[in-house]
Design a protein around this motif. Structure first.
Motif, PDB file in Angstrom:
ATOM      1  N   PRO A 202      -8.443   7.159  -2.717  1.00  0.00           N
ATOM      2  CA  PRO A 202      -7.234   7.232  -3.545  1.00  0.00           C
ATOM      3  C   PRO A 202      -6.181   6.261  -3.009  1.00  0.00           C
ATOM      4  CG  PRO A 202      -7.943   9.423  -2.837  1.00  0.00           C
ATOM      5  CD  PRO A 202      -8.721   8.427  -2.029  1.00  0.00           C
ATOM      6  N   CYS A 203      -5.857   5.265  -3.782  1.00  0.00           N
ATOM      7  CA  CYS A 203      -4.852   4.297  -3.349  1.00  0.00           C
ATOM      8  C   CYS A 203      -4.373   3.484  -4.546  1.00  0.00           C
ATOM      9  CB  CYS A 203      -5.428   3.353  -2.285  1.00  0.00           C
ATOM     10  SG  CYS A 203      -6.798   2.342  -2.839  1.00  0.00           S
ATOM     11  N   GLU A 204      -3.258   2.819  -4.331  1.00  0.00           N
ATOM     12  CA  GLU A 204      -2.727   1.949  -5.363  1.00  0.00           C
ATOM     13  C   GLU A 204      -2.761   0.515  -4.861  1.00  0.00           C
ATOM     14  OE1 GLU A 204       0.849   2.396  -8.540  1.00  0.00           O
ATOM     15  OE2 GLU A 204       0.931   3.721  -6.823  1.00  0.00           O
ATOM     16  N   PHE A 205      -3.034  -0.397  -5.771  1.00  0.00           N
ATOM     17  CA  PHE A 205      -3.115  -1.816  -5.449  1.00  0.00           C
ATOM     18  C   PHE A 205      -1.878  -2.486  -6.033  1.00  0.00           C
ATOM     19  CE2 PHE A 205      -4.548  -6.003  -7.147  1.00  0.00           C
ATOM     20  CZ  PHE A 205      -4.918  -6.623  -5.957  1.00  0.00           C
ATOM     21  N   LEU A 206      -1.095  -3.135  -5.175  1.00  0.00           N
ATOM     22  CA  LEU A 206       0.128  -3.797  -5.640  1.00  0.00           C
ATOM     23  C   LEU A 206       0.050  -5.289  -5.353  1.00  0.00           C
ATOM     24  CD1 LEU A 206       2.957  -1.478  -4.193  1.00  0.00           C
ATOM     25  CD2 LEU A 206       1.683  -1.184  -6.301  1.00  0.00           C
ATOM     26  N   VAL A 207       0.600  -6.066  -6.257  1.00  0.00           N
ATOM     27  CA  VAL A 207       0.645  -7.515  -6.051  1.00  0.00           C
ATOM     28  C   VAL A 207       2.101  -7.951  -6.032  1.00  0.00           C
ATOM     29  CG1 VAL A 207       0.022  -9.774  -6.992  1.00  0.00           C
ATOM     30  CG2 VAL A 207      -1.561  -7.846  -7.229  1.00  0.00           C
ATOM     31  N   GLY A 208       2.498  -8.628  -4.969  1.00  0.00           N
ATOM     32  CA  GLY A 208       3.854  -9.169  -4.885  1.00  0.00           C
ATOM     33  C   GLY A 208       3.808 -10.682  -5.027  1.00  0.00           C
ATOM     34  N   ASP A 250     -12.476   6.039   3.238  1.00  0.00           N
ATOM     35  CA  ASP A 250     -12.040   6.086   4.631  1.00  0.00           C
ATOM     36  C   ASP A 250     -10.766   5.237   4.775  1.00  0.00           C
ATOM     37  OD1 ASP A 250     -11.664   5.763   7.381  1.00  0.00           O
ATOM     38  OD2 ASP A 250     -13.823   5.835   7.806  1.00  0.00           O
ATOM     39  N   GLN A 251      -9.631   5.917   4.678  1.00  0.00           N
ATOM     40  CA  GLN A 251      -8.340   5.217   4.658  1.00  0.00           C
ATOM     41  C   GLN A 251      -8.079   4.419   5.934  1.00  0.00           C
ATOM     42  OE1 GLN A 251      -4.944   7.577   3.324  1.00  0.00           O
ATOM     43  NE2 GLN A 251      -3.631   6.425   4.715  1.00  0.00           N
ATOM     44  N   GLU A 252      -8.457   5.028   7.056  1.00  0.00           N
ATOM     45  CA  GLU A 252      -8.236   4.389   8.356  1.00  0.00           C
ATOM     46  C   GLU A 252      -8.986   3.047   8.428  1.00  0.00           C
ATOM     47  OE1 GLU A 252      -6.204   5.356  10.549  1.00  0.00           O
ATOM     48  OE2 GLU A 252      -6.789   4.241  12.367  1.00  0.00           O
ATOM     49  N   LEU A 253     -10.238   3.089   8.013  1.00  0.00           N
ATOM     50  CA  LEU A 253     -11.080   1.885   8.054  1.00  0.00           C
ATOM     51  C   LEU A 253     -10.466   0.768   7.201  1.00  0.00           C
ATOM     52  CD1 LEU A 253     -13.744   1.536   9.568  1.00  0.00           C
ATOM     53  CD2 LEU A 253     -14.980   2.058   7.468  1.00  0.00           C
ATOM     54  N   VAL A 254      -9.966   1.148   6.037  1.00  0.00           N
ATOM     55  CA  VAL A 254      -9.371   0.174   5.119  1.00  0.00           C
ATOM     56  C   VAL A 254      -8.066  -0.384   5.689  1.00  0.00           C
ATOM     57  CG1 VAL A 254      -8.344  -0.138   2.814  1.00  0.00           C
ATOM     58  CG2 VAL A 254     -10.462   1.155   3.073  1.00  0.00           C
ATOM     59  N   SER A 255      -7.190   0.516   6.178  1.00  0.00           N
ATOM     60  CA  SER A 255      -5.885   0.084   6.713  1.00  0.00           C
ATOM     61  C   SER A 255      -6.053  -0.847   7.895  1.00  0.00           C
ATOM     62  CB  SER A 255      -5.084   1.284   7.218  1.00  0.00           C
ATOM     63  OG  SER A 255      -4.722   2.064   6.156  1.00  0.00           O
TER      64      SER A 255
END
Ligand code: PMV
Ligand code: MG
Length: 333
Positions: A202-208, A250-255
Motif C-alpha cells: 500500500p503506497c502512493e506514487f508522486l511525481v514532482g 515489504d515497506q522497509e525493503l522498498v524504502s
C-alpha cells in the motif's frame, strides 16, 4: 466519407535503475504515466503529417523537425510491405505535447511519438501489434537513428504498465539491423526481459516537476564514463530489492532500496542531483516517504513513494514551497 481513427499513448518515469540499465543485462523499474498524447489518422490523397509542436505539416520529404515521425512511418511502411499490404497515403495529426508553461516535462515525449505513430498506422491498416512487437518496431527506429538510450522508455510506453526492464545488447542488435532485413531483426532473440510489476505494497506514487528541462542524451554523454562495475552491481541489488518489496508488500525493503538507489546516483555524477532535486528528496524528512531523482536527472522530475495519506499531503505542500509542482499522483496499491 473517409473514416478517422483515434489512438492514444502515455509517458513514463524511471523509479530506479537509471544509467545502470544502459549496460546490457541490467534492470530498471519504469512506471507508465497515463498523461496522454493523441493521434488521428485518415486516408488522404497525399501523406500529410502534423504535430502541434510545429506550426506546419509535411509529407514524406525529409524534414529535420519531423524526422522522428517520418522515419517511423517509413519503417512501418517497410514492415507493411513485407507483410504483403499495399501502401496508401494518410493524414496523421499528433497532439498533446508533454509540456507545462511551454517547457518539456520529461516524461518521454520522443518515445511516445514513435509508439503513437506506429499505433496509428496499425489502426489504419487494421493489423494487430502486440506490445512486444510495438516495442521492437519502436526500438528499431531509435537504434537506426543512433539513439544512445537503453530503450527502457519504449518498453514501458509500449506495455502501458509498471515494468521491470532488463536491457539488451544494443550494439549486437544494431549490427543485426545493418546486416539483415527487417523481419529477420524483428523475430530475432534480442535478449531483453520485460516484466509487469504487480504492486501489493500500500503506497502512493508522486511525481514532482522541478520546472527545469534536462536533455537525457546530453546527460548520458556527461555521466557515461563514470559508470563503474561497482555502481552496476550495487544498483542491480537495490533494484531487485525494490521490485521484491513492491510485490511482497515489504515497506522497509522498498524504502531502504529507493534511498540507496538515489544515493548511488548522487555519487555517480554531481550533475544528476540539481539543487531542486536535492530539495525534492530532502522534503521527505520526517514523513513516511522516500524520494529520488527520476531518469537522467539534472532537472525534469523526481519521484516519491509515500506510505500514508498525511505524508502525501505534507510532502506535496513542502514541494510547493520549494517551487516543485505535483505532476502526477497515483495510489499503487
Ligand atoms: O530522463 P529520462 O526519463 O529520459 O531517463 C533516462 C534514463 C537513463 O538510464 C539515464 C537513460 C536510458 O535511456 O536508460
Ligand atoms: Mg529526464
Amino acid at each position: 466519407m473517409t473514416k478517422t481513427y483515434h489512438v492514444t499513448t502515455g509517458g513514463k518515469l524511471y523509479l530506479a535503475g537509471e544509467y545502470a540499465v544502459l549496460t546490457p543485462g541490467q534492470t530498471a523499474l519504469i512506471k507508465y504515466i497515463p498523461i496522454l498524447m493523441e493521434a488521428t489518422i485518415q486516408a488522404n490523397p497525399d501523406y500529410q503529417l502534423s504535430s502541434d509542436l510545429f506550426d506546419y505539416s509535411v509529407d514524406l520529404y525529409p524534414d529535420k523537425q519531423y524526422a522522428l515521425i517520418q522515419e517511423t512511418v517509413s519503417i512501418v511502411n517497410d514492415y507493411l510491405v513485407k507483410l504483403g499490404h499495399t501502401l496508401s497515403p494518410f493524414r496523421l495529426r499528433i497532439s498533446g505535447k508533454f509540456e507545462k508553461n511551454g517547457k518539456k516535462i520529461g516524461i518521454g515525449s520522443s518515445g511516445s511519438v514513435i509508439i503513437l505513430t506506429i499505433k496509428a498506422m496499425a489502426e489504419f491498416y487494421k493489423i494487430h501489434l502486440s506490445a512486444d512487437l510495438l516495442f521492437r518496431l519502436a526500438s528499431y527506429v531509435l537504434l537506426k537513428r543512433g539513439d544512445n538510450g537503453s530503450m527502457g522508455d519504449l518498453a514501458c510506453i509500449a506495455y502501458e504498465d509498471f515494468i521491470a526492464f532488463t536491457s539488451f545488447n544494443r550494439q549486437k542488435i544494431r549490427k543485426l539491423i545493418a546486416e539483415n532485413e527487417l523481419l529477420t531483426v524483428l523475430t530475432a532473440d534480442w535478449g531483453y526481459q520485460i516484466r509487469p510489476i504487480k504492486v501489493t505494497l500500500p503506497c502512493e506514487f508522486l511525481v514532482g516537476w522541478t520546472g527545469t528541462p534536462a536533455i537525457s542524451k546530453d546527460m548520458i554523454e556527461l555521466v557515461q564514463a563514470s559508470i563503474s562495475s561497482d555502481f552496476l552491481e550495487q544498483t542491480q541489488i537495490v533494484v531487485e530489492q525494490i521490485e521484491q518489496g513492491l510485490k511482497k508488500a515489504d515497506q522497509e525493503l522498498v524504502s531502504v532500496g529507493l534511498k540507496r538507489a538515489g544515493q548511488l546516483l548522487e555519487k555517480l555524477h554531481p550533475a544528476i542531483y540539481s539543487k531542486t532535486l536535492q530539495e525534492l528528496v530532502g522534503a521527505t524528512k520526517n514523513f513516511t516517504a522516500v524520494a529520488k531523482s527520476s531518469g537522467a536527472g539534472g532537472g525534469d522530475c523526481g519521484v516519491a513513494l509515500t506510505f500514508d495519506t498525511k505524508s502525501s499531503c505534507c510532502l506535496i505542500e513542502k514541494w510547493q514551497q520549494a517551487g516543485i509542482e505535483l505532476l502526477w499522483q497515483e495510489v499503487l496499491a
